[in-house]
Motif scaffolding. Structure first.
Motif, PDB file in Angstrom:
ATOM      1  N   ILE A 294       4.619  10.564   2.916  1.00  0.00           N
ATOM      2  CA  ILE A 294       4.823   9.119   3.065  1.00  0.00           C
ATOM      3  C   ILE A 294       5.222   8.787   4.503  1.00  0.00           C
ATOM      4  CG2 ILE A 294       6.323   7.217   2.376  1.00  0.00           C
ATOM      5  CD1 ILE A 294       4.137   7.877   0.373  1.00  0.00           C
ATOM      6  N   GLN A 295       6.033   9.633   5.107  1.00  0.00           N
ATOM      7  CA  GLN A 295       6.434   9.387   6.500  1.00  0.00           C
ATOM      8  C   GLN A 295       5.210   9.313   7.406  1.00  0.00           C
ATOM      9  OE1 GLN A 295       9.426  12.579   6.981  1.00  0.00           O
ATOM     10  NE2 GLN A 295      10.826  10.986   7.732  1.00  0.00           N
ATOM     11  N   GLN A 296       4.275  10.220   7.205  1.00  0.00           N
ATOM     12  CA  GLN A 296       3.069  10.219   8.046  1.00  0.00           C
ATOM     13  C   GLN A 296       2.267   8.940   7.835  1.00  0.00           C
ATOM     14  OE1 GLN A 296       0.888  13.809   7.238  1.00  0.00           O
ATOM     15  NE2 GLN A 296       2.453  15.158   8.117  1.00  0.00           N
ATOM     16  N   GLN A 297       2.131   8.510   6.569  1.00  0.00           N
ATOM     17  CA  GLN A 297       1.377   7.287   6.285  1.00  0.00           C
ATOM     18  C   GLN A 297       2.061   6.059   6.896  1.00  0.00           C
ATOM     19  OE1 GLN A 297      -0.023   6.756   2.219  1.00  0.00           O
ATOM     20  NE2 GLN A 297       0.351   8.934   1.803  1.00  0.00           N
ATOM     21  N   VAL A 298       3.404   6.011   6.784  1.00  0.00           N
ATOM     22  CA  VAL A 298       4.160   4.862   7.321  1.00  0.00           C
ATOM     23  C   VAL A 298       4.015   4.804   8.837  1.00  0.00           C
ATOM     24  CG1 VAL A 298       6.474   3.905   7.645  1.00  0.00           C
ATOM     25  CG2 VAL A 298       5.788   4.778   5.409  1.00  0.00           C
ATOM     26  N   GLU A 299       4.133   5.940   9.505  1.00  0.00           N
ATOM     27  CA  GLU A 299       4.003   5.959  10.959  1.00  0.00           C
ATOM     28  C   GLU A 299       2.597   5.579  11.384  1.00  0.00           C
ATOM     29  OE1 GLU A 299       5.254   9.810  12.134  1.00  0.00           O
ATOM     30  OE2 GLU A 299       7.375   9.474  11.630  1.00  0.00           O
ATOM     31  N   SER A 300       1.613   5.997  10.607  1.00  0.00           N
ATOM     32  CA  SER A 300       0.234   5.616  10.914  1.00  0.00           C
ATOM     33  C   SER A 300       0.035   4.114  10.773  1.00  0.00           C
ATOM     34  CB  SER A 300      -0.747   6.357   9.988  1.00  0.00           C
ATOM     35  OG  SER A 300      -0.638   7.766  10.177  1.00  0.00           O
ATOM     36  N   ALA A 301       0.819   3.504   9.869  1.00  0.00           N
ATOM     37  CA  ALA A 301       0.737   2.054   9.652  1.00  0.00           C
ATOM     38  C   ALA A 301       1.611   1.275  10.628  1.00  0.00           C
ATOM     39  CB  ALA A 301       1.123   1.712   8.215  1.00  0.00           C
ATOM     40  N   GLY A 302       2.236   1.963  11.564  1.00  0.00           N
ATOM     41  CA  GLY A 302       3.058   1.287  12.564  1.00  0.00           C
ATOM     42  C   GLY A 302       4.477   1.028  12.128  1.00  0.00           C
ATOM     43  N   GLY A 303       4.945   1.703  11.067  1.00  0.00           N
ATOM     44  CA  GLY A 303       6.304   1.500  10.585  1.00  0.00           C
ATOM     45  C   GLY A 303       7.176   2.718  10.827  1.00  0.00           C
ATOM     46  N   ALA A 304       8.293   2.754  10.109  1.00  0.00           N
ATOM     47  CA  ALA A 304       9.236   3.871  10.241  1.00  0.00           C
ATOM     48  C   ALA A 304       9.768   4.203   8.863  1.00  0.00           C
ATOM     49  CB  ALA A 304      10.378   3.524  11.192  1.00  0.00           C
ATOM     50  N   ALA A 305       9.956   5.499   8.604  1.00  0.00           N
ATOM     51  CA  ALA A 305      10.481   5.955   7.316  1.00  0.00           C
ATOM     52  C   ALA A 305      11.612   6.932   7.578  1.00  0.00           C
ATOM     53  CB  ALA A 305       9.387   6.617   6.486  1.00  0.00           C
ATOM     54  N   LEU A 306      12.691   6.787   6.820  1.00  0.00           N
ATOM     55  CA  LEU A 306      13.826   7.692   6.983  1.00  0.00           C
ATOM     56  C   LEU A 306      14.621   7.729   5.700  1.00  0.00           C
ATOM     57  CD1 LEU A 306      16.753   6.009   8.879  1.00  0.00           C
ATOM     58  CD2 LEU A 306      14.757   4.725   8.144  1.00  0.00           C
ATOM     59  N   SER A 307      15.464   8.766   5.599  1.00  0.00           N
ATOM     60  CA  SER A 307      16.327   8.911   4.432  1.00  0.00           C
ATOM     61  C   SER A 307      17.640   8.192   4.716  1.00  0.00           C
ATOM     62  CB  SER A 307      16.579  10.392   4.149  1.00  0.00           C
ATOM     63  OG  SER A 307      17.525  10.529   3.107  1.00  0.00           O
ATOM     64  N   LEU A 308      18.062   7.331   3.792  1.00  0.00           N
ATOM     65  CA  LEU A 308      19.330   6.609   3.932  1.00  0.00           C
ATOM     66  C   LEU A 308      20.514   7.436   3.451  1.00  0.00           C
ATOM     67  CD1 LEU A 308      18.329   3.017   2.745  1.00  0.00           C
ATOM     68  CD2 LEU A 308      18.360   3.948   5.061  1.00  0.00           C
ATOM     69  N   GLY A 309      20.244   8.530   2.790  1.00  0.00           N
ATOM     70  CA  GLY A 309      21.327   9.358   2.282  1.00  0.00           C
ATOM     71  C   GLY A 309      21.853   8.871   0.945  1.00  0.00           C
TER      72      GLY A 309
ATOM     73  N   GLN B  70       0.837  -1.202   0.000  1.00  0.00           N
ATOM     74  CA  GLN B  70       0.000   0.000   0.000  1.00  0.00           C
ATOM     75  C   GLN B  70       0.876   1.258   0.000  1.00  0.00           C
ATOM     76  OE1 GLN B  70      -2.586  -0.349   3.382  1.00  0.00           O
ATOM     77  NE2 GLN B  70      -3.797  -2.052   2.494  1.00  0.00           N
ATOM     78  N   ILE B  71       1.954   1.237   0.781  1.00  0.00           N
ATOM     79  CA  ILE B  71       2.856   2.386   0.819  1.00  0.00           C
ATOM     80  C   ILE B  71       3.544   2.552  -0.525  1.00  0.00           C
ATOM     81  CG2 ILE B  71       5.012   3.235   1.835  1.00  0.00           C
ATOM     82  CD1 ILE B  71       2.558   3.678   3.566  1.00  0.00           C
ATOM     83  N   ALA B  72       3.978   1.446  -1.148  1.00  0.00           N
ATOM     84  CA  ALA B  72       4.640   1.529  -2.453  1.00  0.00           C
ATOM     85  C   ALA B  72       3.717   2.175  -3.481  1.00  0.00           C
ATOM     86  CB  ALA B  72       5.078   0.136  -2.907  1.00  0.00           C
TER      87      ALA B  72
ATOM     88  N   ALA C 277       2.391   7.273  -6.518  1.00  0.00           N
ATOM     89  CA  ALA C 277       1.421   8.288  -6.898  1.00  0.00           C
ATOM     90  C   ALA C 277       1.805   9.664  -6.380  1.00  0.00           C
ATOM     91  CB  ALA C 277       0.029   7.897  -6.366  1.00  0.00           C
ATOM     92  N   ASN C 278       2.499   9.691  -5.223  1.00  0.00           N
ATOM     93  CA  ASN C 278       2.872  10.980  -4.624  1.00  0.00           C
ATOM     94  C   ASN C 278       4.284  10.856  -4.042  1.00  0.00           C
ATOM     95  OD1 ASN C 278       3.071  13.451  -3.372  1.00  0.00           O
ATOM     96  ND2 ASN C 278       1.612  12.965  -1.723  1.00  0.00           N
TER      97      ASN C 278
ATOM     98  N   VAL D 246      10.218   3.736  -7.390  1.00  0.00           N
ATOM     99  CA  VAL D 246       9.907   3.136  -6.091  1.00  0.00           C
ATOM    100  C   VAL D 246       9.963   1.627  -6.254  1.00  0.00           C
ATOM    101  CG1 VAL D 246       8.177   2.858  -4.282  1.00  0.00           C
ATOM    102  CG2 VAL D 246       8.455   5.076  -5.397  1.00  0.00           C
ATOM    103  N   THR D 247      10.667   0.946  -5.356  1.00  0.00           N
ATOM    104  CA  THR D 247      10.835  -0.504  -5.463  1.00  0.00           C
ATOM    105  C   THR D 247       9.607  -1.234  -4.961  1.00  0.00           C
ATOM    106  OG1 THR D 247      11.753  -0.794  -3.244  1.00  0.00           O
ATOM    107  CG2 THR D 247      13.299  -0.183  -5.005  1.00  0.00           C
TER     108      THR D 247
END
Length: 633
Positions: free
Chosen positions: A298-313, A284-286, A291-292, A337-338
């Motif tokens: 995306i960070q907000q959606q991931v956190e709402s789904a109980g996950g974590a999002a960050l930039s790897l650099g 769902q996140i992919a 789309a956006n 996006v993979t």
């Protein structure tokens, strides 16, 4: 002659001899197999799993690296310390094995979710409050550890925490002990103190020449030269031979082709990652990310789904140790996006925010550096060859200086002390790199006079050093006329110290005779100060009103009105204990609670240590002294 040999081989004697030779070679040929049959390969044999040499060696190397990181890069562990570090590493492995065996016996289990949660909670692996995969990867590289090894260590640690937690929970601290600790720690004392610094001592009469001469002769340790050694030092390193190496253009081109990876900059990608617990949530996140591309959304959606999002650099492929993640990230187009990729930490979705193409430095740009590298490498080989030839020359009776001149070693004759200073007290010049100076000094002062010189490895310089010790000069008393000013100053300081010590002893005698210290000091024309209440540890206070630290241990071990005297850094001090101020544990609830925690912690540590020792004894570890030598880093 050939016919005679042919006829000889037909005789029974020759046939018997031939059979004996065959048997001999057969036995020699299988000697290693016979020797290795049944040979132990574990440095420790114990219940719960043997410890093999490679595992122990890796643990010893990590322990040595930890010690070196604490003590600084200039620290060099001597052989006894290396053996102690190896033994400590082996003992740690034994304790881990014993606890792992106990966890298995008790059927303790650590779910994957618990391992993941623990890893995610480690502060060193977090950036801005979120788990940072790059930090974990860097930790794995620094410790030469795979991800599977690290996760197993975490799992074992969690099981040990379960064991030790159950043991430590049975160590409550009695209230009586906590109250006694508070009374001890918070007890204060009041004392009358007289300080007699050397700077306040009366100036003594100038010494006579005879007194000065006696003082000079009676204190040779103060006015003698240090022990000196005169030696010839010869040094052979790759750097000293590099100028003798010719590197052709063909060699340069071949080396460039062989080392092309050194001159190439790998492609890097600016990656953003979302980590979720289920494949459905990751898909769902992919879809939403395609789309956006707004990462904040995306960070907000991931956190709402109980996950974590960050930039790897901006990372190269090598910084992604999980091949499936690397393959997905470096196959996607710029801005792509993979699909979700699974790892032990969950389901990953990554977006390529940017691509930095790899580059290649042409030979013309790196020729000078590459030529120097090749020369140094070949010089290292040449140094080993030269070292063997120097050893042959020395074995043939050549002096170290002659062998050094013949084979191009840097040679110097030096006279120095153990600190590397010459007879004038100046730093002696040694023909070794700065990093190897301490190592060279230790070798010079370990050399034996009269022993034929030999080359020894110079580890800090990656080379060799030979030492020929010519003379050992013991400390020698300097002539009085040479050090008269120093002798006169030392005599004066000693006279002042004796004077202040006599004044302090007179005060002590007066108090023991029945006077108060305040009265005795006033009668002697000295100033006394009432100090306190003060505690057992030195406390910052008003200048001139702080009890000398040398008095504190004594003042807390004598009864009221008892006097005492102690030498101090400034001179001498005399004190009389006036009052003991007892502490009331009930009046300080915070201190009482802290004492309880401290006592409980200490009791829990002792109980846990006894438990681990019992597990070790049950495991019955058998350490191989022979294989333990191979573990020494």
């Amino acid at each position: 002659m050939i016919t005679w040999f042919r006829n000889l081989t037909q005789t029974w004697f020759a046939k018997v001899l031939f059979v004996l030779l065959v048997l001999s070679f057969a036995i020699w040929g299988i000697e290693d197999t016979v020797r290795n049959f049944g040979r132990e390969t574990a440095v420790v044999s114990m219940e719960g799993g043997d410890i093999e040499v490679p595992e122990a060696q890796m643990a010893a190397r990590r322990e040595l690296q930890r010690v070196q990181a604490q003590l600084g890069s200039s620290f060099e562990a001597e052989e006894p310390l290396r053996r102690a570090i190896a033994m400590q590493a082996v003992e740690q492995l034994i304790a881990e094995r014993a606890q792992r065996a106990e966890a298995a016996r008790l059927n303790l289990a650590t779910p994957d979710a618990a391992v993941q949660a623990y890893v995610f909670s480690i502060p060193n692996f977090q950036t801005a409050g979120q788990f940072d995969r790059l930090a974990l990867d860097q930790f794995l590289r620094q410790n030469d550890m795979s991800e599977a090894q690290f996760l197993q260590l975490v799992r074992d640690d969690l099981q040990r925490m379960q064991l030790s937690g159950a043991v430590r929970a049975g160590a409550p601290a009695p209230d009586l002990l906590a109250r006694a600790m508070v009374r001890y720690e918070q007890e204060r004392r009041i004392a009358q103190v007289v300080e007699l610094p050397l700077l306040d001592a009366p100036e003594p009469e100038p010494p006579t020449e005879a007194a000065l001469a006696r003082f000079h002769a009676n204190n040779p340790d103060r006015f003698s030269t240090p022990a000196l050694r005169e030696a010839t030092i010869a040094v052979l390193t790759g750097e000293t031979l590099a100028d003798q190496i010719e590197v052709s253009d063909a060699d340069l081109a071949a080396a460039y082709d062989a080392r092309r990876a050194q001159f190439e900059t790998a492609e890097r990608r600016d990656l953003q990652q979302a980590l979720l617990q289920t494949e459905e949530a990751a898909r769902q996140i992919a879809a939403a990310w395609r789309a956006n591309p707004d990462f904040a959304a995306i960070q907000q959606q991931v956190e709402s789904a109980g996950g974590a999002a960050l930039s790897l650099g901006n990372v190269p492929r090598a910084d992604l140790p999980i091949e499936a993640l690397a393959q997905a990230a470096f196959s996607a187009p710029d801005g792509g996006v993979t699909d979700p990729v699974q790892s032990p930490f969950g389901w990953h979705v990554m977006r390529v925010a940017g691509v930095t193409a790899g580059t290649t430095s042409p030979l013309s740009e790196v020729a000078d550096r590459l030529r120097q590298e090749i020369a140094l490498e070949r010089a290292g080989d040449l140094a080993f060859d030269r070292a063997n030839r120097v050893e042959d020359a020395l074995a043939g009776g050549a002096s170290l200086a002659d062998a050094a001149r013949e084979f191009g070693l840097t040679v110097s004759r030096v006279t120095l002390d153990a600190e590397g200073r010459d007879a004038e007290g100046l730093p002696a010049v040694l023909p070794v790199p700065v990093a190897a100076r301490a190592e060279a000094l230790r070798a010079i002062f370990a050399a034996e006079q009269g022993r034929a010189p030999r080359l020894q490895e110079l580890r800090e310089a990656q080379g060799f050093m030979g030492i020929e010790l010519h003379e050992v000069r013991p400390p020698a008393l300097k002539p009085l006329e040479q050090v008269e000013a120093d002798v006169r100053l030392a005599w004066t300081n000693d006279a002042k110290r004796r004077a202040q010590e006599e004044r302090a002893a007179a005060l002590l005698a007066a108090v023991r005779g029945g006077q108060t210290l305040e009265a005795a000091a006033a009668a002697a024309g000295l100033t006394s100060t009432r100090m306190g209440p003060f505690g057992r540890q030195p406390e910052p206070g008003t200048p001139g009103l702080t009890v000398p630290r040398e008095l504190l241990p004594v003042l807390f071990n004598i009864p009221v009105n008892e006097p005492t005297m102690a030498p101090t850094a400034a001179g001498f001090a005399v004190a009389q204990l006036l009052e003991v101020v007892s502490a009331d544990p009930a009046a300080d609830a915070a201190a009482l609670e802290n004492a309880k925690r401290t006592a409980q912690q200490q009791m829990a540590d002792d109980l846990n240590a006894a438990y681990i020792a019992a597990l070790r004894n049950r495991a019955n570890p058998q350490i191989s002294p022979t294989l333990l030598q191979q573990v020494v880093p």
